[in-house]
Write an enzyme that holds these catalytic residues in place. Structure first.
Site, PDB file in Angstrom:
ATOM      1  N   ASP A 106     -21.554 -38.643 -38.805  1.00 24.88           N
ATOM      2  CA  ASP A 106     -21.884 -38.384 -40.422  1.00 24.88           C
ATOM      3  C   ASP A 106     -23.219 -38.549 -40.689  1.00 24.88           C
ATOM      4  O   ASP A 106     -23.763 -37.868 -41.682  1.00 24.88           O
ATOM      5  CB  ASP A 106     -20.567 -39.088 -41.352  1.00 24.88           C
ATOM      6  N   GLY A 107     -23.910 -39.366 -40.220  1.00 26.49           N
ATOM      7  CA  GLY A 107     -25.259 -39.817 -40.491  1.00 26.49           C
ATOM      8  C   GLY A 107     -26.265 -38.539 -40.297  1.00 26.49           C
ATOM      9  O   GLY A 107     -26.757 -38.207 -40.988  1.00 26.49           O
ATOM     10  N   ILE A 129     -17.170 -41.373 -31.150  1.00 26.06           N
ATOM     11  CA  ILE A 129     -16.026 -41.830 -30.547  1.00 26.06           C
ATOM     12  C   ILE A 129     -14.942 -42.511 -31.921  1.00 26.06           C
ATOM     13  O   ILE A 129     -13.825 -42.509 -31.578  1.00 26.06           O
ATOM     14  CB  ILE A 129     -16.181 -43.211 -29.895  1.00 26.06           C
ATOM     15  N   ASP A 130     -15.641 -42.616 -33.028  1.00 24.33           N
ATOM     16  CA  ASP A 130     -14.903 -43.127 -34.350  1.00 24.33           C
ATOM     17  C   ASP A 130     -13.684 -42.295 -34.763  1.00 24.33           C
ATOM     18  O   ASP A 130     -12.992 -42.622 -35.525  1.00 24.33           O
ATOM     19  CB  ASP A 130     -15.866 -43.568 -35.196  1.00 24.33           C
ATOM     20  N   ARG A 165      -0.821 -66.499 -22.631  1.00 23.76           N
ATOM     21  CA  ARG A 165      -2.129 -66.654 -24.075  1.00 23.76           C
ATOM     22  C   ARG A 165      -2.056 -65.360 -24.699  1.00 23.76           C
ATOM     23  O   ARG A 165      -1.536 -64.388 -24.813  1.00 23.76           O
ATOM     24  CB  ARG A 165      -3.573 -66.341 -23.351  1.00 23.76           C
ATOM     25  N   GLU A 224     -13.097 -53.094 -35.124  1.00 22.48           N
ATOM     26  CA  GLU A 224     -14.357 -54.037 -35.551  1.00 22.48           C
ATOM     27  C   GLU A 224     -14.371 -54.242 -37.173  1.00 22.48           C
ATOM     28  O   GLU A 224     -15.058 -54.940 -37.729  1.00 22.48           O
ATOM     29  CB  GLU A 224     -15.613 -53.417 -34.886  1.00 22.48           C
ATOM     30  N   ARG A 268      -7.423 -66.077 -26.762  1.00 23.21           N
ATOM     31  CA  ARG A 268      -8.850 -65.633 -26.308  1.00 23.21           C
ATOM     32  C   ARG A 268      -9.116 -64.211 -26.764  1.00 23.21           C
ATOM     33  O   ARG A 268      -8.265 -63.331 -27.311  1.00 23.21           O
ATOM     34  CB  ARG A 268      -8.649 -65.226 -24.706  1.00 23.21           C
ATOM     35  N   GLN A 276     -17.202 -48.585 -24.406  1.00 21.81           N
ATOM     36  CA  GLN A 276     -16.139 -47.314 -25.223  1.00 21.81           C
ATOM     37  C   GLN A 276     -17.066 -46.320 -25.119  1.00 21.81           C
ATOM     38  O   GLN A 276     -16.217 -45.238 -25.561  1.00 21.81           O
ATOM     39  CB  GLN A 276     -15.723 -47.812 -26.306  1.00 21.81           C
TER      40      GLN A 276
HETATM   41  O1  F6P Z   1     -20.377 -45.011 -34.417  1.00 21.29           O
HETATM   42  C1  F6P Z   1     -20.044 -45.122 -33.051  1.00 21.29           C
HETATM   43  C2  F6P Z   1     -20.471 -46.548 -32.813  1.00 21.29           C
HETATM   44  O2  F6P Z   1     -20.244 -46.754 -31.449  1.00 21.29           O
HETATM   45  C3  F6P Z   1     -19.501 -47.344 -33.745  1.00 21.29           C
HETATM   46  O3  F6P Z   1     -18.289 -47.509 -33.267  1.00 21.29           O
HETATM   47  C4  F6P Z   1     -20.232 -48.576 -33.501  1.00 21.29           C
HETATM   48  O4  F6P Z   1     -19.790 -49.426 -34.816  1.00 21.29           O
HETATM   49  C5  F6P Z   1     -21.629 -48.262 -33.628  1.00 21.29           C
HETATM   50  O5  F6P Z   1     -21.627 -47.206 -33.139  1.00 21.29           O
HETATM   51  C6  F6P Z   1     -22.607 -49.154 -32.895  1.00 21.29           C
HETATM   52  O6  F6P Z   1     -23.771 -48.579 -32.608  1.00 21.29           O
HETATM   53  P1  F6P Z   1     -25.044 -49.325 -31.982  1.00 21.29           P
HETATM   54  O7  F6P Z   1     -24.773 -48.475 -30.431  1.00 21.29           O
HETATM   55  O8  F6P Z   1     -26.236 -49.060 -32.784  1.00 21.29           O
HETATM   56  O9  F6P Z   1     -24.644 -50.774 -31.595  1.00 21.29           O
END
Ligand code: F6P
Length: 350
Positions: A106-107, A129-130, A165, A224, A268, A276
């Site tokens: 998107d950026g 990947i998102d 765990r 995250e 943990r 990923q």
């Molecule tokens: O947008 C893809 C992504 O891997 C996100 O899932 C993650 O939050 C971000 O990029 C991490 O970016 P960087 O590689 O700059 O740490």
């Protein structure tokens, strides 16, 4: 025709498959010259443009390679100042580019939209990947990331079970929970915590306590961007010169701290991180990336610019960059997978 190709933003499995398909399609169907721009938009922003010719030989054998042969960055932003915009457009003009194919998230699509408004003909290809790009139900790279997280969850299952765990696994995905949701289901997580649904620590604890009595172990998959009710996002770092400066990360550790006092068994946490994004694309992503690359070439040849290739209801198509820029796509609260998860007893933490 002279067509530029660049990869922008974070890398992702399948970028090379798109580069290959765009190049082959343009070479074969209209004899275009294809110019690879190095390191995303940064390759058009320095004192001299950094490019390399893309021909049959340079795209041979790259279909299954992870990363991008062109390099990428998520820092370069030609729209950051009028000077940067002018320099980028001047380089595109000097290179004689009739159009630019931008493979990005998107950026990158927001930047592409800005440059398109300044007169540079652009075709976008949705990468991340998102899986959070508006107007596109599947970005390439997502399937590979889901496969990687699923394998990680499987491995976590056996060690969690052996030690009785509570195991928390954090996925990427920014403000969207697509990776956590699909991998969580595929990897048999007992609780899936998403950015779209704030979780209640007491509820999560109750799930783990019940399993402590029966199965003796619990696996939690958390995106995250997830946060507890009334809580804030867990920001790992801020990158000042990035168009999107916030980097999320560490919510799994925060959850462990909150959960441990409520549990008898050990809790943990594992943050999967950039594993990923790396490695060879799955067959699904190779096919999707090839279709997207070819579709981008078709749009270029048809002169249909300032659009991004899409997949909607299983059909390839395109959407105006203006409709994509500065937006992201979260998991809708009525998504069927959420219902499936609930109905088979997976907790969503609410
Ligand atoms: O947008 C893809 C992504 O891997 C996100 O899932 C993650 O939050 C971000 O990029 C991490 O970016 P960087 O590689 O700059 O740490």
């Amino acid at each position: 025709m002279r067509i530029g190709v660049l990869t922008g933003g974070g890398d992702c499995p399948g970028l090379n498959a798109v580069i290959r398909a765009v190049t082959k399609s343009l070479l074969r169907q209209c004899g275009a010259q294809v110019i690879g721009i190095e390191d995303g938009f940064a390759g058009l922003m320095g004192p001299v443009a950094r490019t390399r010719k893309l021909d049959w030989a340079s795209v041979s054998g790259i279909l299954m390679q992870g990363g991008t042969i062109l390099g990428t960055t998520n820092k370069a932003n030609p729209m950051a100042s009028a000077e940067a915009t002018a320099q980028t457009l001047a380089h595109a003009h000097q290179l004689g580019l009739d159009a630019l194919v931008v493979i990005g998230g998107d950026g990158s699509m927001a930047i592409a939209h800005g440059l398109a408004q300044q007169g540079l003909p652009i075709v976008g290809v949705p990468k991340t990947i998102d899986n959070d790009i508006v107007g596109c139900e599947r970005s390439f790279g997502f399937d590979t990331a889901v496969a990687t997280v699923t394998e990680a969850l499987e491995r976590i299952q056996t060690t969690g079970q052996s030690h009785s765990r509570v195991m928390i696994v954090e996925t990427m995905g920014r403000y969207a929970g697509w990776i956590a949701l699909e991998a969580g289901i595929a990897g048999a997580a007992d609780a899936i915590l998403l950015p779209e649904i704030d979780h209640d620590i007491e509820t999560v604890a109750r799930v783990c306590q019940a399993r402590e009595q029966r199965e003796r172990y619990t696996v939690i998959c958390i995106g995250e961007g997830a946060k507890p009710l009334g809580g804030a996002l867990t920001v790992e770092r801020r990158i000042a010169d990035s168009p999107d400066p916030i980097r999320l990360g560490g919510v799994a550790h925060a959850l462990r701290e909150q959960l441990q006092p409520l549990m008898r068994s050990e809790v943990r946490s594992t943050v999967l991180g950039h594993v990923q994004r790396g490695g060879s694309p799955t067959p699904f992503d190779r096919v999707l990336a090839t279709q997207y690359g070819n579709q981008a070439a078709q749009l270029v040849m048809q002169g249909r610019f300032n659009r991004m290739v899409t997949l909607q209801r299983g059909q390839l198509g395109s959407i105006a960059l203006a409709d994509v820029a500065h937006r992201h796509r979260q998991v809708p609260l009525d998504h069927p997978l959420l219902l499936t998860a609930r109905q088979i007893g997976v907790s969503l933490g609410d």
